[in-house]
Write an enzyme that holds these catalytic residues in place. Sequence first.
Site: not given
Ligand code: SAH
Ligand code: SF4
Length: 344
Positions: A90, A103, A110, A114, A117, A158, A213, A288, A331
């Site tokens: 995406e 973006c 990944c 997390c 996510c 990541e 963070l 989100n 994403c």
């Molecule tokens: N892996 C990297 C970059 C991709 S994720 C990272 O984790 O930083 C991009 C951003 O979207 C990160 O800050 C991630 O924590 C955030 N993110 C992922 N899922 C999310 C959600 N459901 N709501 C808000 N932010 C989210």
């Molecule tokens: Fe991977 Fe970033 Fe999603 Fe965490 S927030 S699972 S590091 S894409």
Amino acid sequence: MTDIKSLTPDELRTQLTGAGFPKFRAEQVGGWLQKGVTEFGQMKNISGELRQFLESRYYISVATIEKKLVSRYDKTVKYLFSLNDGECVEAVIMHYKHGVSMCISTQVGCKMGCTFCATGKSGFSRDLAPSEMLAQIEAAQRDLKLRVANVVLMGMGEPLDNFDNVLRFIELVTSPQGLNIGARHITLSTCGIVPKIYELAQRKLPINLAVSLHAPNDGIRVRTMPVAKAYPMDVLLKACRDYFAATGRRVTFEYAMISGVNDSDAHARELAEKLGGMQCHVNLIPVNSVEGTGYKKSDLQRQQAFVNILTARGIAATVRRTLGSDINASCGQLKRNQLKEGGK
Ligand code: SAH
Ligand code: SF4
């Protein structure tokens, strides 16, 4: 077969002249690649012999639009692209006053897992090649007839877990013979892989570093981000301080506000204390909601209270404006829906 668009112009020239083609031919090929051709057959002025040579040894990475959603509110565009092998990623185009930002994804899926996510929930498939990161930008530019001014590596994946390819992508995308996007217009977001932050600092690239963070302490962080087990917050924050010392670039912290999980006044105070004295900026993002997580975003009042506590303690903080709220522009979610429908 060699991935021709992951080569630097110098490497391409060396390979083609090494195979006996004159230098100007290599430059012609480079020129076509820069124009964004998707097949060698589109290189109009090269010899038949050279075209055959290219077709037998090289391939061009292409991102093909599988799905495209356009927000009615703010013209945000979300793409699901398929790659040469059928894997999908995406990307999102956002219109800001200071220009168009894109973006892009750096991996298919990944490994970091997390819990909030959508990408993390779908597992990992493979790394993207530098050319596949470029291809996302080129496909959107072609489709929308615009120039991408800023690139954020915040899509699926990541970036620091695909370090070499991401660094090569940055080299290619900033090259005057490439898309020529300045390094200052590139933001890399990481969940906090500490040794790679140090490696990145050594390169001294003038890119922007964002660190996810999402918690004021390890107790909360390990529950939502498994990477926190390997790299506790004090180690991560030290790496961020060292990053600033080495590069002079202020780090941005991403903090997804999850109702009842990490968004209380006490959490804000704890965060302010941890970040005290740091050259940084906190980007608060109402989380989100992703199906199956049960997480809900903090309400507006909570968001404001959190910002106020941080700013009162001298920490620059803003709530990120939500773009494309009608198309679920964060994403990983489009792909998740496609997976449910039986796609790859
Ligand atoms: N892996 C990297 C970059 C991709 S994720 C990272 O984790 O930083 C991009 C951003 O979207 C990160 O800050 C991630 O924590 C955030 N993110 C992922 N899922 C999310 C959600 N459901 N709501 C808000 N932010 C989210
Ligand atoms: Fe991977 Fe970033 Fe999603 Fe965490 S927030 S699972 S590091 S894409």
